[in-house]
Enzyme design. Structure first.
Site, short mmCIF file in Angstrom:
data_model
loop_
_atom_site.label_atom_id
_atom_site.label_comp_id
_atom_site.label_asym_id
_atom_site.label_seq_id
_atom_site.Cartn_x
_atom_site.Cartn_y
_atom_site.Cartn_z
N GLU A 89 25.64 -14.68 57.18
CA GLU A 89 25.34 -13.52 56.32
C GLU A 89 26.26 -12.33 56.54
OE1 GLU A 89 23.62 -14.67 58.81
OE2 GLU A 89 22.59 -13.12 59.96
N GLY A 100 17.38 -13.57 65.83
CA GLY A 100 16.51 -12.64 66.55
C GLY A 100 17.05 -12.46 67.96
N HIS A 113 26.37 -16.73 62.31
CA HIS A 113 25.74 -15.90 61.26
C HIS A 113 26.52 -15.99 59.94
CE1 HIS A 113 22.67 -13.78 63.57
NE2 HIS A 113 23.50 -13.89 64.58
N LYS A 135 18.86 -0.95 47.61
CA LYS A 135 19.54 0.18 46.98
C LYS A 135 20.62 -0.26 45.98
CE LYS A 135 20.04 4.74 47.17
NZ LYS A 135 18.96 5.70 47.39
N CYS A 165 20.97 -19.07 63.85
CA CYS A 165 21.03 -18.49 65.20
C CYS A 165 19.72 -18.73 65.97
CB CYS A 165 21.39 -17.01 65.08
SG CYS A 165 21.98 -16.35 66.62
N TYR A 166 18.88 -17.71 66.14
CA TYR A 166 17.59 -17.96 66.81
C TYR A 166 16.81 -19.02 66.03
CZ TYR A 166 12.89 -16.97 68.64
OH TYR A 166 11.65 -17.08 69.21
N ASP A 204 16.92 7.10 43.28
CA ASP A 204 15.70 6.32 43.21
C ASP A 204 14.71 6.87 42.17
OD1 ASP A 204 17.01 5.12 45.25
OD2 ASP A 204 15.75 5.97 46.83
#
Ligand code: XMP
Length: 513
Positions: free
Chosen positions: A171, A54, A169, A369, A81-82, A227
């Site tokens: 990710e 964050g 991070h 998605k 992280c945060y 979609d």
């Protein structure tokens, strides 16, 4: 029951990326607000908890802080992280404002290879940092397991409590082996299996849809986009003839679009399809209109009108199905300076009037998605639909600058068909975000054979993008551009010039109107 990892969102622009990485490990993940009560989290029976990054500092006055009881849930916790600052703040450590922000690539050295997070990973790893504050005292019971050039506490663990923290991070793609770290957390530490697959999801979703709608009928507005197409195929599998799809031809579609939808859904899937050809009505109402916003409004209003009368004709239905995706329903964290909070789609279909009293069925509501695409393939939809590029609701109208007339629609449709054909046959179509033609209301002099021409100009818009919020023009090979341009000027009557749009977004937008 589906095994789940809960991610508490402290406002990082990467929170959704964490969720996607976890799902790529075939484990279901859910994003909840940072202040979700621990009792609510416990009720979901998650297998593990991740505290996201964050933009704040835990010492800031308005710092987002979680319910203290999340550390008593008895499940593994990973702070990123945060999130690692939260561990320090709540579990007896200390965080200090860093002298300078550590931002960018770093090298992580694993100092204790018994830590499960780094199972089967090398001692030295490239990682991505983005933080201001740094931990100066470890929380109680923790020890460091990896360091970077600037931090002696780049990764920490409290093995007994199954609590872990990462300063970097894992990710993002700039931490190339970050997926394995997350996989070690969810599989090795939380003990999750690999049950989240689209094949499994189909069974679960089919059951849920049947339980929700019972014997009632369901209406779905089918646009031919990814979609609504996947939602249609899934609903059809679940409730067959109880589903009616309504497809509105607004006269602003690309070449062969109505035909493809009819072929795939009508003939192949045998979905009950109400095909509304309202092209004349739309084009009639657009006559003489040149203002982009007015065009959009007219198209939006007319669509609702046509759709409403089609639903009445389709008979009484209690449910309306929509292809809403997970990113549309994640509640964004209102934190100052949080870029993720500002990213809101500016043109999600405003919705149908409230007086249309439908209950909603949203079977894609928890999917990203890329998962929707996988689901579509699993349900047997053709690649042409599953990987198609985004196409705006107001269709060709926002790509015909100035007045929209039937002739201009035909010109643009023909030019656009050539762009799509050439992009597909060269293999570029599926590599870019969007590739299309725009018709400019500019005429210029040309020559064809012995005759002078005074015809329109087509602009080519070919962009790459992650999510449509920012974009860059694609540097296509000259040979391909040449082929597209020469085919357009040779084959499309009314066009004698082709230009290439080389603007990025921002400051331009992807569409021209
Ligand atoms: P812009 O032009 O704003 O487009 O850079 C960003 C993305 O959104 C698509 N787009 C729309 N989609 N209705 C839609 O459903 C619309 O009115 C609309 N306008 C733009 C555009 O194609 C691009 O992918």
């Amino acid at each position: 029951m589906t095994e789940e990892i809960v991610i508490l969102d402290f406002g990082s622009q990467y929170t959704q990326v964490i969720a996607r990485r976890i799902r790529e490990c075939n484990v279901f993940s859910t994003i909840l607000r940072y202040d979700t009560p621990a009792t609510e989290i416990a009720a979901r029976k998650p297998k593990g908890l991740i505290l996201s990054g964050g933009p704040s500092s835990v010492y800031a006055e308005d710092a987002p802080l979680p319910d203290r009881a999340i550390f008593k849930l008895g499940i593994p916790v990973l702070g990123i992280c945060y999130g690692i600052q939260i561990l320090a703040q709540y579990l007896g450590g200390k965080v200090e404002p860093g002298q300078k922000r550590e931002y960018g690539k770093g090298t992580l050295t694993v100092t204790d290879d018994s830590c499960r997070l780094f199972h089967r990973l090398p001692e030295s790893l490239q990682v991505w940092n983005s933080h201001g504050d740094r931990m100066s005292k470890l929380p109680d019971g923790f020890r460091p397991v990896a360091v970077t050039e600037n931090s002696e506490y780049a990764a920490i663990e409290n093995k007994a409590k199954q609590c872990y923290g990462l300063q970097f991070h894992p990710e993002v793609v700039h931490t190339p082996r970050g997926r394995e770290i997350l996989s070690n957390f969810v599989h090795g530490i939380c003990g999750c299996g690999r049950n989240w697959t689209m094949r499994n999801y189909i069974e679960q979703a089919v059951e849920e849809i049947r339980a929700q709608v019972g014997n009632e009928r369901v209406i779905l507005g089918l646009s031919g986009g990814v979609d609504s197409s996947v939602a249609a195929a899934l609903l059809h599998k679940a409730i067959g003839g109880q589903l009616t799809c309504i497809f509105v031809n607004n006269g602003l579609l690309r070449a062969r679009e109505p035909e493809v939808v009819q072929e795939v859904f009508g003939r192949h899937f045998k979905v009950k399809l109400e095909f509304e050809d309202a092209s004349r009505l739309f084009l009639e109402r657009l006559k003489g209109v040149t203002n982009p916003e007015t065009k959009r409004k007219i198209i939006g209003r007319t669509f609702i009108e046509v759709f409403q009368s089609a639903t009445r004709r389709a008979g009484h239905a209690r449910f309306l199905a929509q292809g809403t995706l997970y990113p549309d329903v994640i509640e964004s964290v209102p934190i100052a300076g949080n870029p993720a909070a500002m990213i809101k789609s500016h043109h999600n279909v405003g919705g149908l009037p409230k007086k249309m009293k439908f209950k909603l069925v949203e079977p894609l509501k928890c999917l990203f998605k890329d998962e929707v695409r996988q689901l579509g393939l699993e349900l047997g939809l053709p690649k042409e639909i599953v990987f198609r590029q985004p196409f705006p609701g107001p269709g060709l109208a926002v790509r015909i600058l100035g007045e929209v007339t039937p002739r201009r629609c035909t010109i643009l449709r023909n030019a656009d068909r050539i762009v799509v054909e050439e992009m597909k046959s060269s293999g570029w179509y599926y590599k870019v975000w969007q590739s299309f033609a725009v018709l400019l209301p500019v005429r210029s002099v040309g020559v064809m054979g012995d005759e002078r021409t005074y015809d329109f100009t087509v602009a080519l818009r070919i962009v790459e993008s992650q999510d449509g919020m920012t974009a860059d023009w694609v540097k296509l090979p000259y040979e391909l551009l040449e082929k597209i341009a020469s085919r357009i000027t040779n084959e499309v009557k009314g066009v004698n010039r082709v230009c290439l749009d080389i603007s990025s977004k921002p400051p331009a937008t992807i569409e021209w109107e």
